[in-house]
Motif scaffolding. Structure first.
Motif, PDB file in Angstrom:
ATOM      1  N   MET A 268       0.846  -1.198   0.000  1.00  0.00           N
ATOM      2  CA  MET A 268       0.000   0.000   0.000  1.00  0.00           C
ATOM      3  C   MET A 268       0.879   1.245   0.000  1.00  0.00           C
ATOM      4  N   ALA A 269       0.474   2.247  -0.763  1.00  0.00           N
ATOM      5  CA  ALA A 269       1.249   3.483  -0.853  1.00  0.00           C
ATOM      6  C   ALA A 269       1.190   4.259   0.464  1.00  0.00           C
ATOM      7  N   THR A 270       2.273   4.963   0.759  1.00  0.00           N
ATOM      8  CA  THR A 270       2.309   5.874   1.893  1.00  0.00           C
ATOM      9  C   THR A 270       1.573   7.153   1.513  1.00  0.00           C
ATOM     10  N   ARG A 271       0.574   7.517   2.285  1.00  0.00           N
ATOM     11  CA  ARG A 271      -0.264   8.676   1.980  1.00  0.00           C
ATOM     12  C   ARG A 271       0.115   9.833   2.890  1.00  0.00           C
ATOM     13  N   ILE A 272       0.561  10.940   2.296  1.00  0.00           N
ATOM     14  CA  ILE A 272       0.986  12.110   3.064  1.00  0.00           C
ATOM     15  C   ILE A 272       0.114  13.300   2.690  1.00  0.00           C
ATOM     16  N   LEU A 273      -0.429  13.967   3.704  1.00  0.00           N
ATOM     17  CA  LEU A 273      -1.177  15.208   3.490  1.00  0.00           C
ATOM     18  C   LEU A 273      -0.242  16.379   3.766  1.00  0.00           C
ATOM     19  N   ILE A 274      -0.074  17.229   2.759  1.00  0.00           N
ATOM     20  CA  ILE A 274       0.770  18.422   2.886  1.00  0.00           C
ATOM     21  C   ILE A 274      -0.140  19.626   3.039  1.00  0.00           C
ATOM     22  N   ILE A 275      -0.005  20.308   4.169  1.00  0.00           N
ATOM     23  CA  ILE A 275      -0.947  21.345   4.580  1.00  0.00           C
ATOM     24  C   ILE A 275      -0.337  22.727   4.394  1.00  0.00           C
ATOM     25  N   ASN A 276      -0.945  23.534   3.547  1.00  0.00           N
ATOM     26  CA  ASN A 276      -0.611  24.959   3.463  1.00  0.00           C
ATOM     27  C   ASN A 276      -1.651  25.706   4.284  1.00  0.00           C
ATOM     28  N   PRO A 277      -1.288  26.235   5.455  1.00  0.00           N
ATOM     29  CA  PRO A 277      -2.308  26.843   6.315  1.00  0.00           C
ATOM     30  C   PRO A 277      -2.660  28.283   5.956  1.00  0.00           C
ATOM     31  N   ASN A 278      -2.248  28.761   4.775  1.00  0.00           N
ATOM     32  CA  ASN A 278      -2.778  30.035   4.307  1.00  0.00           C
ATOM     33  C   ASN A 278      -3.656  29.784   3.075  1.00  0.00           C
TER      34      ASN A 278
ATOM     35  N   VAL B 103      18.982  23.730   2.829  1.00  0.00           N
ATOM     36  CA  VAL B 103      17.898  22.865   3.288  1.00  0.00           C
ATOM     37  C   VAL B 103      16.562  23.552   3.013  1.00  0.00           C
ATOM     38  N   ASP B 104      15.743  22.897   2.219  1.00  0.00           N
ATOM     39  CA  ASP B 104      14.362  23.322   2.017  1.00  0.00           C
ATOM     40  C   ASP B 104      13.498  22.570   3.013  1.00  0.00           C
ATOM     41  N   GLY B 105      12.716  23.289   3.802  1.00  0.00           N
ATOM     42  CA  GLY B 105      11.936  22.663   4.864  1.00  0.00           C
ATOM     43  C   GLY B 105      10.895  21.683   4.361  1.00  0.00           C
ATOM     44  N   VAL B 106      10.293  21.966   3.203  1.00  0.00           N
ATOM     45  CA  VAL B 106       9.276  21.061   2.661  1.00  0.00           C
ATOM     46  C   VAL B 106       9.924  19.747   2.242  1.00  0.00           C
ATOM     47  N   MET B 107      11.047  19.823   1.548  1.00  0.00           N
ATOM     48  CA  MET B 107      11.751  18.611   1.138  1.00  0.00           C
ATOM     49  C   MET B 107      12.235  17.826   2.350  1.00  0.00           C
ATOM     50  N   ALA B 108      12.779  18.535   3.334  1.00  0.00           N
ATOM     51  CA  ALA B 108      13.228  17.870   4.557  1.00  0.00           C
ATOM     52  C   ALA B 108      12.068  17.211   5.278  1.00  0.00           C
ATOM     53  N   GLY B 109      10.922  17.890   5.302  1.00  0.00           N
ATOM     54  CA  GLY B 109       9.759  17.342   5.988  1.00  0.00           C
ATOM     55  C   GLY B 109       9.210  16.100   5.317  1.00  0.00           C
ATOM     56  N   VAL B 110       9.086  16.145   4.002  1.00  0.00           N
ATOM     57  CA  VAL B 110       8.581  14.974   3.278  1.00  0.00           C
ATOM     58  C   VAL B 110       9.546  13.806   3.440  1.00  0.00           C
ATOM     59  N   GLY B 111      10.843  14.069   3.284  1.00  0.00           N
ATOM     60  CA  GLY B 111      11.825  13.005   3.443  1.00  0.00           C
ATOM     61  C   GLY B 111      11.790  12.381   4.823  1.00  0.00           C
ATOM     62  N   SER B 112      11.655  13.214   5.844  1.00  0.00           N
ATOM     63  CA  SER B 112      11.590  12.697   7.213  1.00  0.00           C
ATOM     64  C   SER B 112      10.335  11.864   7.437  1.00  0.00           C
ATOM     65  N   LEU B 113       9.199  12.337   6.911  1.00  0.00           N
ATOM     66  CA  LEU B 113       7.955  11.592   7.095  1.00  0.00           C
ATOM     67  C   LEU B 113       7.982  10.246   6.381  1.00  0.00           C
ATOM     68  N   VAL B 114       8.523  10.226   5.173  1.00  0.00           N
ATOM     69  CA  VAL B 114       8.618   8.947   4.463  1.00  0.00           C
ATOM     70  C   VAL B 114       9.451   7.961   5.269  1.00  0.00           C
ATOM     71  N   GLY B 115      10.570   8.432   5.822  1.00  0.00           N
ATOM     72  CA  GLY B 115      11.393   7.560   6.639  1.00  0.00           C
ATOM     73  C   GLY B 115      10.692   7.078   7.890  1.00  0.00           C
ATOM     74  N   LEU B 116       9.960   7.968   8.536  1.00  0.00           N
ATOM     75  CA  LEU B 116       9.242   7.585   9.755  1.00  0.00           C
ATOM     76  C   LEU B 116       8.154   6.549   9.477  1.00  0.00           C
ATOM     77  N   VAL B 117       7.405   6.782   8.389  1.00  0.00           N
ATOM     78  CA  VAL B 117       6.317   5.843   8.076  1.00  0.00           C
ATOM     79  C   VAL B 117       6.862   4.498   7.643  1.00  0.00           C
ATOM     80  N   LYS B 118       7.791   4.503   6.735  1.00  0.00           N
ATOM     81  CA  LYS B 118       8.322   3.235   6.221  1.00  0.00           C
ATOM     82  C   LYS B 118       9.122   2.490   7.277  1.00  0.00           C
ATOM     83  N   GLY B 119       9.681   3.238   8.243  1.00  0.00           N
ATOM     84  CA  GLY B 119      10.411   2.607   9.336  1.00  0.00           C
ATOM     85  C   GLY B 119       9.505   2.124  10.453  1.00  0.00           C
ATOM     86  N   GLY B 120       8.208   2.452  10.374  1.00  0.00           N
ATOM     87  CA  GLY B 120       7.259   2.016  11.385  1.00  0.00           C
ATOM     88  C   GLY B 120       7.325   2.768  12.689  1.00  0.00           C
TER      89      GLY B 120
END
Length: 238
Positions: free
Chosen positions: A1-11, A220-237
């Motif tokens: 199953m694909a990892t599903r990430i919601l990216i939130i722009n709060p403006n 360091v771009d924060g969005v790229m860093a954030g997505v990369g970190s989340l993918v690692g966290l999810v796939k690492g369980g």
């Protein structure tokens, strides 16, 4: 199953959300699906603490049911601030939730030399002058420092004088000049080896910083860093 990430722009600025998409897709993570959320109301640009609070009030009612229904495997709040949506979402979902501010700082620390005697530092280039104090205080609180520079790893914040929407609406050469001037001031502060782009609206502008800061400085771009970190966290369980 694909990892599903919601990216939130709060403006409410849809063009800012759209500007994140090519950057995120360029990461090339396989088996990962991205959904993008733009605030339904509230500030068009988050320029101070009141805008931050207003964006929480505008976004949380729409995000709360998504989190409680486990629609996504991870959430990224794409506003460069110590944004309360991160903690609000963490309170109601067990899946990873990150803000681009936290993700960028932890990434920057990992890119500095582990030889502390070399005194390498990271710093932030952001938008309006108010963020110099707000982000500076947030970094020090995150790292446990009591005063600016107290932990030796943080060089501080330099700003462009432009708000997030002006990064795209102002003449491109003016934006470039201001970003490069801020980056130049930052790297002259000390042994700065990592520069963070301190606004989601700076997506894709890292090369301008590199031109000024030099090849030896990581960007360091924060969005790229954030997505990369989340993918690692999810796939690492985690």
């Amino acid at each position: 199953m694909a990892t599903r990430i919601l990216i939130i722009n709060p403006n409410t600025t849809q063009s800012m959300t759209d500007g994140l998409k090519p950057l995120v897709e360029s990461l090339g993570f396989s088996n990962t699906e991205y959904t993008y959320f733009t605030a339904p109301s509230g500030p068009s640009s988050i320029n101070n603490n009141q805008d931050v609070l207003d964006s929480v009030a505008a976004c949380f009612p729409s995000l709360e049911p998504l989190a409680k229904e486990h629609r996504y495997d991870a959430y990224l709040v794409a506003c460069y601030s110590h944004h309360p949506l991160v903690s609000r979402l963490r309170d109601i979902t067990p899946v990873p939730v990150l803000g681009i501010f936290e993700a960028s700082v932890t990434t920057a620390l990992q890119l500095l030399s582990s030889d502390f005697q070399r005194q390498e530092q990271f710093g932030i280039v952001s938008t309006g002058k108010i963020w110099e104090e707000l982000l500076g205080s947030a970094v020090l609180a995150m790292l446990g420092g009591k005063e600016r520079g107290g932990n030796g790893r943080f060089a501080g914040v330099e700003t462009t004088g432009l708000n997030a929407t002006e990064l795209h609406d102002a003449p491109r050469e003016e934006v470039r000049r201001r970003i490069q001037e801020a980056a130049g001031r930052l790297v002259r502060r000390g042994e700065v080896r990592v520069v963070i782009l301190g606004c989601a609206g700076m997506a894709g502008m890292g090369e301008w910083v590199r031109e000024e800061a030099g090849e030896g400085v990581r960007i360091v771009d924060g969005v790229m860093a954030g997505v990369g970190s989340l993918v690692g966290l999810v796939k690492g369980g985690f």
